[in-house]
Design a protein around this motif. Sequence first.
Motif, mmCIF file in Angstrom:
data_model
loop_
_atom_site.group_PDB
_atom_site.id
_atom_site.type_symbol
_atom_site.label_atom_id
_atom_site.label_comp_id
_atom_site.label_asym_id
_atom_site.label_seq_id
_atom_site.Cartn_x
_atom_site.Cartn_y
_atom_site.Cartn_z
ATOM 1 N N LEU A 100 9.207 -32.441 1.077
ATOM 2 C CA LEU A 100 7.461 -32.648 0.626
ATOM 3 C C LEU A 100 6.669 -32.475 1.544
ATOM 4 N N ALA B 80 10.704 -36.334 -7.489
ATOM 5 C CA ALA B 80 9.555 -36.591 -6.327
ATOM 6 C C ALA B 80 8.107 -37.137 -6.826
ATOM 7 N N LYS B 81 7.231 -36.173 -7.321
ATOM 8 C CA LYS B 81 6.576 -37.161 -7.046
ATOM 9 C C LYS B 81 5.983 -38.695 -7.469
ATOM 10 N N GLY C 63 6.832 -39.769 -3.172
ATOM 11 C CA GLY C 63 6.215 -38.352 -1.983
ATOM 12 C C GLY C 63 5.351 -38.611 -1.225
ATOM 13 N N ASP C 64 4.975 -40.290 -1.717
ATOM 14 C CA ASP C 64 3.770 -40.956 -0.169
ATOM 15 C C ASP C 64 4.786 -41.963 0.332
#
Length: 447
Positions: free
Chosen positions: A290, A325-326, A329-330
């Motif tokens: 990522l 993934a979205k 992701g953080d």
Amino acid sequence: MVADFAICMTPQLPSRPPVTPPTPSQPLSPSPLPPVKVQPRHHRLRWTFLSIAVLIVLVLGTGDWLAYRAISVINTRKLDNSNAKLSFLQQLTHIVTSGDEQLQGEADDRINMLLLGIGGPGHDGPYLTDTMIVVSYKPSLNQVSMLSIPRDLVVNIPGYDYRKINNVLSFGRDQKYPGGGEALTIKVVSDLLDIPIQYYGLIDFKGFQEIIDRVGGIDVTVDTAFTDYSFPDNNYGYQTIRFAKGPQHLDGTTALNFARSRHGNNGEGSDFARAARQQKIIEALKDKLLSFGTLSNPKKISDILGALGTHSQTNMEVWEMIRLAKLTGDVSRDRIINKVFEDSSTGFLKSATGTGGAYILVPRDGTYQDMKFLAQNIFLVHRAEVEAPHVAVVNATTFANLAQTMGKSISGFGLDVLKTASVKDATVGQTLILEANPGRFPAAVSF
């Protein structure tokens, strides 16, 4: 009964005063510039719009091509009697129409995925699971948990009675279980932990190795230096591998060795130590996948997808992978919870001897209840651990040694049990939780 609490206070940092940029003591004199011919405004607008249009075409073209590439190579299969691979048209249609559609489990605030690692063709026992990790994501907390299940744990496998859990995938393939060995593995793990498993991802050694090489290697910190003198050399012999303590950059082969080693010294020779190392690698690989350097490089993404190819299998569609993934992701490493079912003095498992003298692991208390509770409440248990309460357990029943049994169970979840005791002729009519500091440790009380 809660007897005492350890309290960790974080001092409030003083607020910073606003920063005012310095004012130059003297105004800056502009340097003389050669005359520039200014284009008419309509020409500038035309070139601006043309540049933006070209950029949009390039971005959309690249995205469409990567989506096409992903659908073409990722082995997404249905978890039903057909075990059929989803067609290109099915996946493409779902990408176009998914919109804000949620993942399975997202509405219930928990998405569970079972990660499976196997040797694959060319290895002894190619479909025995070498790695089994339940990865969960809780959207409301933006946290991820990883819970490793040891390969030698004995569980009830339909049609085979109680056997080692690493056999499930192979048994399911042999008996042609509806949905394949993957579906049977999901059922067994779901029944074991009493949680729904919505997704799975399976990869063999070669695919794992190639993906790490495609991303340019991964960075991990080795907590304990160790040497393994009995590591398989893939030629029916052994080789020696070593890892020094500290930060390491690992290529695919070295990362695979780090994940597979089972006979290292310095306490690294157990499946439990190996499970912890595998979780480290997954975290490092997630960070690399990522990262901007990967996501901004279409060729690298294409190479990673190519490395998956025939070396992996999942029931997750491409649109679901993109959404996951979205969502995650953080999630930084300090928001990832790492747990391993193990056989320490406070662990839920103990070693035993099975049929023919085989080494096996069984629940310490004869049931799987503590394992189920941890799996179901892993995010709550973590918050209770962070609160770090000191607990006393008092037995006011007629059952002998109940305080010691309960105290050991609570310790297995990571809480500090200071004392266990028994009382006679108690007037307590029901179990009570007594807080020395009411309201200060809500997660511990809820736990």
